[in-house]
Design a protein around this motif. Structure first.
Motif, PDB file in Angstrom:
ATOM      1  N   SER A 544       0.825  -1.209   0.000  1.00  0.00           N
ATOM      2  CA  SER A 544       0.000   0.000   0.000  1.00  0.00           C
ATOM      3  C   SER A 544       0.859   1.260   0.000  1.00  0.00           C
ATOM      4  CB  SER A 544      -0.905   0.006   1.238  1.00  0.00           C
ATOM      5  OG  SER A 544      -0.117   0.084   2.419  1.00  0.00           O
ATOM      6  N   GLU A 545       0.216   2.391  -0.271  1.00  0.00           N
ATOM      7  CA  GLU A 545       0.931   3.677  -0.246  1.00  0.00           C
ATOM      8  C   GLU A 545       1.391   4.005   1.168  1.00  0.00           C
ATOM      9  OE1 GLU A 545      -1.240   6.861  -1.955  1.00  0.00           O
ATOM     10  OE2 GLU A 545      -1.577   5.853  -3.896  1.00  0.00           O
ATOM     11  N   ALA A 546       0.574   3.612   2.146  1.00  0.00           N
ATOM     12  CA  ALA A 546       0.946   3.862   3.543  1.00  0.00           C
ATOM     13  C   ALA A 546       2.229   3.125   3.893  1.00  0.00           C
ATOM     14  CB  ALA A 546      -0.185   3.429   4.476  1.00  0.00           C
ATOM     15  N   ALA A 547       2.367   1.925   3.339  1.00  0.00           N
ATOM     16  CA  ALA A 547       3.589   1.150   3.594  1.00  0.00           C
ATOM     17  C   ALA A 547       4.797   1.836   2.976  1.00  0.00           C
ATOM     18  CB  ALA A 547       3.442  -0.267   3.042  1.00  0.00           C
ATOM     19  N   ASP A 548       4.624   2.384   1.790  1.00  0.00           N
ATOM     20  CA  ASP A 548       5.721   3.107   1.139  1.00  0.00           C
ATOM     21  C   ASP A 548       6.134   4.316   1.969  1.00  0.00           C
ATOM     22  OD1 ASP A 548       5.746   1.316  -0.941  1.00  0.00           O
ATOM     23  OD2 ASP A 548       4.398   2.509  -2.211  1.00  0.00           O
ATOM     24  N   ALA A 549       5.141   4.991   2.554  1.00  0.00           N
ATOM     25  CA  ALA A 549       5.448   6.159   3.388  1.00  0.00           C
ATOM     26  C   ALA A 549       6.239   5.742   4.621  1.00  0.00           C
ATOM     27  CB  ALA A 549       4.149   6.860   3.805  1.00  0.00           C
ATOM     28  N   ILE A 550       5.862   4.601   5.214  1.00  0.00           N
ATOM     29  CA  ILE A 550       6.589   4.101   6.392  1.00  0.00           C
ATOM     30  C   ILE A 550       8.016   3.730   6.001  1.00  0.00           C
ATOM     31  CG2 ILE A 550       6.711   2.196   8.058  1.00  0.00           C
ATOM     32  CD1 ILE A 550       3.657   2.193   8.131  1.00  0.00           C
ATOM     33  N   ARG A 551       8.189   3.130   4.821  1.00  0.00           N
ATOM     34  CA  ARG A 551       9.533   2.764   4.363  1.00  0.00           C
ATOM     35  C   ARG A 551      10.409   4.009   4.204  1.00  0.00           C
ATOM     36  NH1 ARG A 551       6.418  -0.777   1.024  1.00  0.00           N
ATOM     37  NH2 ARG A 551       6.680  -2.960   1.719  1.00  0.00           N
ATOM     38  N   ARG A 552       9.817   5.075   3.629  1.00  0.00           N
ATOM     39  CA  ARG A 552      10.583   6.311   3.442  1.00  0.00           C
ATOM     40  C   ARG A 552      10.970   6.916   4.792  1.00  0.00           C
ATOM     41  NH1 ARG A 552       6.755   6.972  -0.763  1.00  0.00           N
ATOM     42  NH2 ARG A 552       5.437   8.266   0.576  1.00  0.00           N
ATOM     43  N   GLU A 553      10.034   6.851   5.741  1.00  0.00           N
ATOM     44  CA  GLU A 553      10.319   7.391   7.071  1.00  0.00           C
ATOM     45  C   GLU A 553      11.444   6.601   7.746  1.00  0.00           C
ATOM     46  OE1 GLU A 553       7.532   8.969  10.545  1.00  0.00           O
ATOM     47  OE2 GLU A 553       7.536   6.778  10.477  1.00  0.00           O
ATOM     48  N   ILE A 554      11.395   5.273   7.641  1.00  0.00           N
ATOM     49  CA  ILE A 554      12.426   4.439   8.267  1.00  0.00           C
ATOM     50  C   ILE A 554      13.791   4.701   7.624  1.00  0.00           C
ATOM     51  CG2 ILE A 554      13.243   2.035   8.450  1.00  0.00           C
ATOM     52  CD1 ILE A 554      10.397   1.220   9.116  1.00  0.00           C
ATOM     53  N   GLU A 555      13.807   4.891   6.317  1.00  0.00           N
ATOM     54  CA  GLU A 555      15.068   5.172   5.630  1.00  0.00           C
ATOM     55  C   GLU A 555      15.632   6.518   6.087  1.00  0.00           C
ATOM     56  OE1 GLU A 555      18.365   4.485   3.681  1.00  0.00           O
ATOM     57  OE2 GLU A 555      16.732   3.014   3.872  1.00  0.00           O
ATOM     58  N   ALA A 556      14.740   7.502   6.264  1.00  0.00           N
ATOM     59  CA  ALA A 556      15.185   8.811   6.759  1.00  0.00           C
ATOM     60  C   ALA A 556      15.734   8.680   8.178  1.00  0.00           C
ATOM     61  CB  ALA A 556      14.026   9.804   6.725  1.00  0.00           C
ATOM     62  N   HIS A 557      15.036   7.873   8.998  1.00  0.00           N
ATOM     63  CA  HIS A 557      15.503   7.638  10.370  1.00  0.00           C
ATOM     64  C   HIS A 557      16.876   6.951  10.364  1.00  0.00           C
ATOM     65  CE1 HIS A 557      11.190   7.766  12.245  1.00  0.00           C
ATOM     66  NE2 HIS A 557      11.637   8.953  11.863  1.00  0.00           N
ATOM     67  N   ARG A 558      17.071   6.045   9.417  1.00  0.00           N
ATOM     68  CA  ARG A 558      18.354   5.344   9.328  1.00  0.00           C
ATOM     69  C   ARG A 558      19.497   6.327   9.077  1.00  0.00           C
ATOM     70  NH1 ARG A 558      21.110   0.641   8.083  1.00  0.00           N
ATOM     71  NH2 ARG A 558      22.714   0.878   6.492  1.00  0.00           N
ATOM     72  N   GLU A 559      19.252   7.279   8.204  1.00  0.00           N
ATOM     73  CA  GLU A 559      20.283   8.279   7.903  1.00  0.00           C
ATOM     74  C   GLU A 559      20.612   9.099   9.147  1.00  0.00           C
ATOM     75  OE1 GLU A 559      22.115   8.599   5.153  1.00  0.00           O
ATOM     76  OE2 GLU A 559      21.092   6.753   4.512  1.00  0.00           O
ATOM     77  N   VAL A 560      19.570   9.408   9.927  1.00  0.00           N
ATOM     78  CA  VAL A 560      19.787  10.163  11.164  1.00  0.00           C
ATOM     79  C   VAL A 560      20.675   9.367  12.115  1.00  0.00           C
ATOM     80  CG1 VAL A 560      18.670  11.083  13.236  1.00  0.00           C
ATOM     81  CG2 VAL A 560      17.629  11.455  10.997  1.00  0.00           C
ATOM     82  N   VAL A 561      20.385   8.069  12.245  1.00  0.00           N
ATOM     83  CA  VAL A 561      21.160   7.218  13.161  1.00  0.00           C
ATOM     84  C   VAL A 561      22.608   7.103  12.698  1.00  0.00           C
ATOM     85  CG1 VAL A 561      21.422   4.863  14.035  1.00  0.00           C
ATOM     86  CG2 VAL A 561      19.150   5.900  13.922  1.00  0.00           C
ATOM     87  N   LEU A 562      22.815   6.968  11.400  1.00  0.00           N
ATOM     88  CA  LEU A 562      24.174   6.832  10.881  1.00  0.00           C
ATOM     89  C   LEU A 562      25.021   8.073  11.177  1.00  0.00           C
ATOM     90  CD1 LEU A 562      23.459   5.177   7.398  1.00  0.00           C
ATOM     91  CD2 LEU A 562      24.401   4.080   9.433  1.00  0.00           C
ATOM     92  N   LYS A 563      24.364   9.233  11.293  1.00  0.00           N
ATOM     93  CA  LYS A 563      25.096  10.486  11.537  1.00  0.00           C
ATOM     94  C   LYS A 563      25.083  10.900  13.003  1.00  0.00           C
ATOM     95  CE  LYS A 563      23.842  12.165   6.896  1.00  0.00           C
ATOM     96  NZ  LYS A 563      23.032  13.153   6.144  1.00  0.00           N
ATOM     97  N   SER A 564      24.663   9.984  13.887  1.00  0.00           N
ATOM     98  CA  SER A 564      24.471  10.374  15.294  1.00  0.00           C
ATOM     99  C   SER A 564      25.697  10.115  16.163  1.00  0.00           C
ATOM    100  CB  SER A 564      23.279   9.594  15.880  1.00  0.00           C
ATOM    101  OG  SER A 564      23.537   8.191  15.867  1.00  0.00           O
ATOM    102  N   GLY A 565      26.844   9.915  15.543  1.00  0.00           N
ATOM    103  CA  GLY A 565      28.051   9.639  16.313  1.00  0.00           C
ATOM    104  C   GLY A 565      28.521  10.823  17.132  1.00  0.00           C
TER     105      GLY A 565
END
Length: 961
Positions: A544-565
């Motif tokens: 679903s489109e909602a699932a795609d939105a969640i995937r985009r959010e998780i990917e954005a969160h991943r980038e935040v975590v990678l830069k949180s050193g």
């Protein structure tokens, strides 16, 4: 030094072994275009082709390369996953019957499919052993797509299956199940009365997932099937009242060895107290008639001095619930044996449950050594390599990661006091939280996790409730805005219902998770969050489109975590920046390095950045037991100020040596237990093999006749000593014995008076009369009926005597150590005594079977009127209790309070879903779709009991507000 130089030049043994797999990996890769060109039908036909080659004489090694290539292609088409080259190596290691050590997140589940498929082609069955029911179901469905695509059958052994379903699953090419299920099915099979009722079809090849947990941690306790004994709760309560009155001089306590014993003064004091309370009425505590009291006193003393509330156990719902020391989780239903649990119940003033008698038992060492070939996989096995080699003859091969590990493991920080340590941890967590770095704080016990949680609350944080969508949304909102809310999750035995969600969200930016051990959780911590769990929790369709939105959010969160050193801070002594990713903070070192490595391994999966650090104090158990007093004095002299820590690689090495000492001690303890169990195991093999022979035989008449003659020989030998004169014979005693055992009225005393008669002639007369009497009994009851009766009497007598024998061996094991004071080896003494006891068992079996069959009379009655039906004989076993735990989940595989009936056979209660009936509510025999109260514990992937046809996790088990 020379060894290090040789390793640099030639590589380690592990490196050299890995190189031997390179040609086969290259060959598999070379076949990939050819295999990829096949249609689905052609690919599936490869299975029949391989089976034909095996039937023609080829070995599994001969077809390994094409078989692995086929599995890799099938995985691509069914799961969309392609085996990496290092995974192919892992599959070869498993096929060779070794342990593949692969880091967390390297895809061990997929690796197993290679060796499983190849070995399943032989048609003898492959068992894949997992640590809990959830993983068994998940993996059988998930990886089962590959096997079914290739034309193989897949079964799963979990709770709730009756014997027919179990036989069907074991008959499949590949069977998934838990270690406990395989073990209990083996024991149950060897308590059945017909071969057709047995579920398992042999032990050919097994792959054990989380092999260190199953073959090391769980090897400390045996699998047990037991039955109830008489209630002794009053005795436990009475003895518990006198233990607190002992003074410190009355007992010797050794925390390191976990032993406590009464001193000489303590023995006198306890006897005096027991006389005052009317417990010891005559003699001393160590008189033969008071041996049981000694046992109860020792268990009560252990309960008070060695077991601590909220560390070793908790009190919940009028029950003592054990806490597993490795996982920190509750283990409802698991009970300590030998009356230890009853002693704890008396100590905490909860209802004292009756003891159980062991009916059958086996250790995991001896269970898994039944397999012709055994393999395993885990992320942490190297530290236990010696044990795997010595006990199981298994080599450990370290498989390289697909991508390099970029996690940084910092040196330990050691503080003088626990208070200083926890203050530093809270501050460090706050810093990481502020920069949105997810933190996983590992504790060693529930007590420590809740202490840390209290400190976090005092520092302004709140415990997040994952059942509250608003609280979870705050977590995501903080990640999106860069302003994290001060929330944290607690994962221990008290909160394990929300475990999957807590673990899945532990990688969200700013997430703080306090966990009591992280071994075998079954859910990866993914940076940014877990997409599958988010979709399931929010009830969103994957496409679903909602699932795609969640995937985009998780990917954005991943980038935040990678830069949180953490950036470099020379002023604070940090010259280099620290990476982002998951930050692991250990609050103390465990006794085993393997448990620490499991915690660290949660960070840095598949090349992700990560960081780990351990915060220790001189008041930690490991540090306190291993000489922290000297270290404390040294640190004071060095001028260590309150709140400061000492950090140095030497400290790490010293702690590692302490852990190695503990590991070696624990290994010696397990080895010692195994040496004693091997004695019982040899006898167990003989008994189980004999049972199978009896069950498979069309008739046991020859064995019955031989037993009867053996009994007669014993009777004559006991009453007519060899070489004795007739006037020295005990003719009267022999006459009475013949009446009691053989049910014969014979003129034995008159025979003895005959001139010139010898013992051999009397023996022959007794044999002739007994044979004639039994032949008449067979004729009267018909040979067909007597064939059945003989087999049943033989099997049931053997079972009854074997159970008594197990209890006797248990008691012998407890006291045999005292022989050491007489300069005798307790193990050799145990072997000798056990051998004599087994010979006694054989003699008693002959006598008991003969005595019953010489008296048996069969009453024929219409089966419809409740009579015996010899065409379909009942095969009921007495009510039993199954006891063992899953140490990685804390959920008992079988509820120890649940009566299992006969485990199968017509009219039995074996169709009862194991685990549904709970203590105090044993009448719940089936689930009512309309009444969730009758459902008991339902697996997440199990079909929902409401009748909707959906999986439980998508129906009544769905995450709701």
């Amino acid at each position: 030094m020379l060894g290090a130089l040789a390793k640099k030049i030639f590589g380690s043994v592990n490196d050299r072994r890995l190189k031997t797999y390179a040609p086969k990996v290259a060959a598999i890769n070379a076949m990939e275009p050819q295999i990829a060109a096949l249609s689905d039908e052609q690919l599936r036909a490869k299975t029949d082709e391989f089976k034909a080659q095996i039937a023609a004489g080829k070995s599994l090694d001969d077809i390994l390369v094409p078989a692995f290539a086929v599995v890799r292609e099938a995985a691509k088409r069914t799961l969309g996953q392609r085996h990496f080259d290092v995974q192919l190596i892992g599959g070869m290691v498993l096929h060779e019957g070794a342990i593949a050590e692969m880091k967390t997140g390297e895809g061990k589940t997929l690796v197993a499919t290679l060796a499983v498929y190849l070995n399943a082609l032989s048609g003898k069955g492959v068992h894949v052993v997992t640590v809990n029911d959830y993983l068994a179901r998940r993996d059988s469905e998930w990886m089962g797509q590959i096997y079914r695509f290739l034309g193989l059958t897949v079964g799963v052994i979990v709770h709730g299956l009756d014997d027919d379903q179990r036989r069907e699953s074991y008959a499949c090419d590949i069977t998934y199940g838990t270690n406990n299920e395989y073990g209990f099915d083996y024991l149950r099979d060897n308590m059945k009365y017909e071969l057709a009722q047995m579920a398992q079809r042999g032990h050919h090849f097994a792959i054990v997932d989380e092999v260190d947990s199953i073959l090391v941690d769980e090897a400390r306790t045996p699998l047990i099937i037991s039955g109830p004994l008489d209630d002794r709760s009053d005795l436990y309560m009475a003895i518990d009242q006198v233990i607190p009155k002992l003074v410190r001089e009355d007992y010797d306590l050794d925390e390191k060895q976990r032993t406590v014993n009464l001193t000489e003064a303590g023995n006198e004091h306890i006897e005096e107290l027991m006389r005052e309370h009317g417990i010891l009425n005559e003699g001393t505590l160590y008189d033969a008639g008071n041996v049981t009291l000694v046992h109860h006193v020792n268990q009560a003393l252990r309960a008070h001095k060695l077991f601590h509330k909220d560390k070793d156990y908790i009190v919940r719902n009028d029950e003592i619930v054990i806490i597993d020391e490795f996982t920190g989780r509750m283990m409802p239903g698991r009970r300590y044996s030998e009356g230890q649990h009853q002693a704890l119940e008396a100590k905490e003033r909860v209802t004292v449950q009756p003891e159980n008698q062991t009916l059958a038992s086996i250790t995991f060492q001896n269970l898994f050594r039944l397999y012709s070939k055994l393999a395993g996989m885990t992320g942490t096995a190297a530290t236990e390599a010696d044990e795997f080699a010595e006990i199981y003859k298994l080599e450990v091969v370290e498989i390289p990661t697909n991508r390099g590990v970029s996690r940084i493991d910092e040196d330990d920080q050691v503080y003088r006091t626990a208070e200083e340590k926890y203050k530093a941890i809270v501050e460090e967590v706050g810093k990481a939280h502020a920069r949105l770095q997810p933190v996983l704080v590992g504790t060693a016990s529930i007590e420590k996790s809740e202490l840390l949680a209290e400190l976090m609350v005092k520092a302004g944080y709140k415990i997040i409730d994952f059942a509250d969508p608003a609280a979870v949304e705050k977590l995501y909102e903080g990640a999106r805005t860069g302003r994290p809310t001060k929330q944290f999750a607690v994962l221990n035995a008290r909160f394990h219902e929300q475990e999957a969600y807590i673990v899945a969200e532990a990688g969200v930016p700013g997430a703080i998770t306090i966990a009591t051990n992280m071994a075998g959780r079954g859910t990866d911590i993914k940076l940014g969050g877990n997409i599958e769990m988010r979709l399931e929790k929010e009830g969103v369709a994957a496409d679903s489109e909602a699932a795609d939105a969640i995937r985009r959010e998780i990917e954005a969160h991943r980038e935040v975590v990678l830069k949180s050193g953490e950036p470099a801070d020379p002023a604070a002594g940090r010259k280099n920046p620290m990476p982002g990713g998951l930050y692991i903070i250990g609050t103390e070192r465990h006794e085993s390095r393997r448990i620490d490595n499991q915690l660290r391994g949660r960070s840095g999966r598949q090349g992700d950045p990560g960081r780990s650090a351990f915060y220790l104090s001189l008041q930690d158990d490991l540090m306190r037991i291993f000489g922290s007093d000297r270290m404390d004095g040294m640190l004071v002299k060095l001028g260590l100020q309150p709140g400061e820590s000492i950090v140095h690689p030497w400290i790490n090495r010293a702690i590692e040596k302490a852990q190695q000492k503990v590991e070696a001690r624990n290994f010696d303890m397990r080895k010692n237990i195994l040496k004693y169990d091997n004695v019982m195991n040899d006898q167990r093999k003989v008994v189980f093999e004999q049972r199978r022979e009896f069950m498979s035989a069309e008739s046991v008449r020859d064995e019955i006749d031989e037993m009867r003659r053996g009994v007669i020989d014993d009777l004559v030998a006991n009453h007519i000593p060899e070489g004795a004169y007739p006037e020295q014979w005990d003719a009267k005693g022999l006459n009475e014995a013949v009446q009691n055992v053989l049910n014969l009225e014979l003129p034995v005393e008159d025979w003895a008076k005959e001139e010139g008669i010898a013992d051999e002639e009397i023996r022959e007369r007794l044999r002739k009369e007994a044979d004639a009497s039994y032949a008449a009994r067979v004729e009267k009851n018909t040979p067909e009926v007597m064939n059945y009766v003989e087999k049943q009497v033989l099997l049931q007598s053997l079972d009854s005597l074997w159970r008594e024998h197990l209890v006797t061996l248990d008691h012998l094991r407890q006291v045999i150590g005292w022989r050491g004071y007489a300069q005798r080896d307790p193990l050799n003494e145990y072997k000798s005594e056990a051998f004599d006891l087994f010979n006694q068992l054989v003699g008693h079996l002959r006598e008991q079977v003969t005595g019953q069959l010489m008296r048996v009379d069969v009453v024929f009655q219409d089966p419809n009127e409740g009579g015996a039906d010899f065409a379909n004989p009942p095969a009921e076993l007495p009510p039993m209790f199954a006891q063992h735990l899953d140490p990685n989940t804390g959920e008992n595989e079988f509820d120890a309070a649940q009566a299992f009936g006969s485990f199968g056979g017509p009219g039995s209660a074996s169709s009862l879903a194991y685990g549904q009936a709970v203590a105090g509510d044993l009448d719940v025999l089936e689930r009512d779709p309309a009444d969730p109260a009758t459902w008991g514990r339902v697996g997440r992937n199990e079909i929902c009991p409401c009748g909707s046809g959906k999986k439980f996790k998508h129906c009544h088990g769905r995450f709701t507000a």
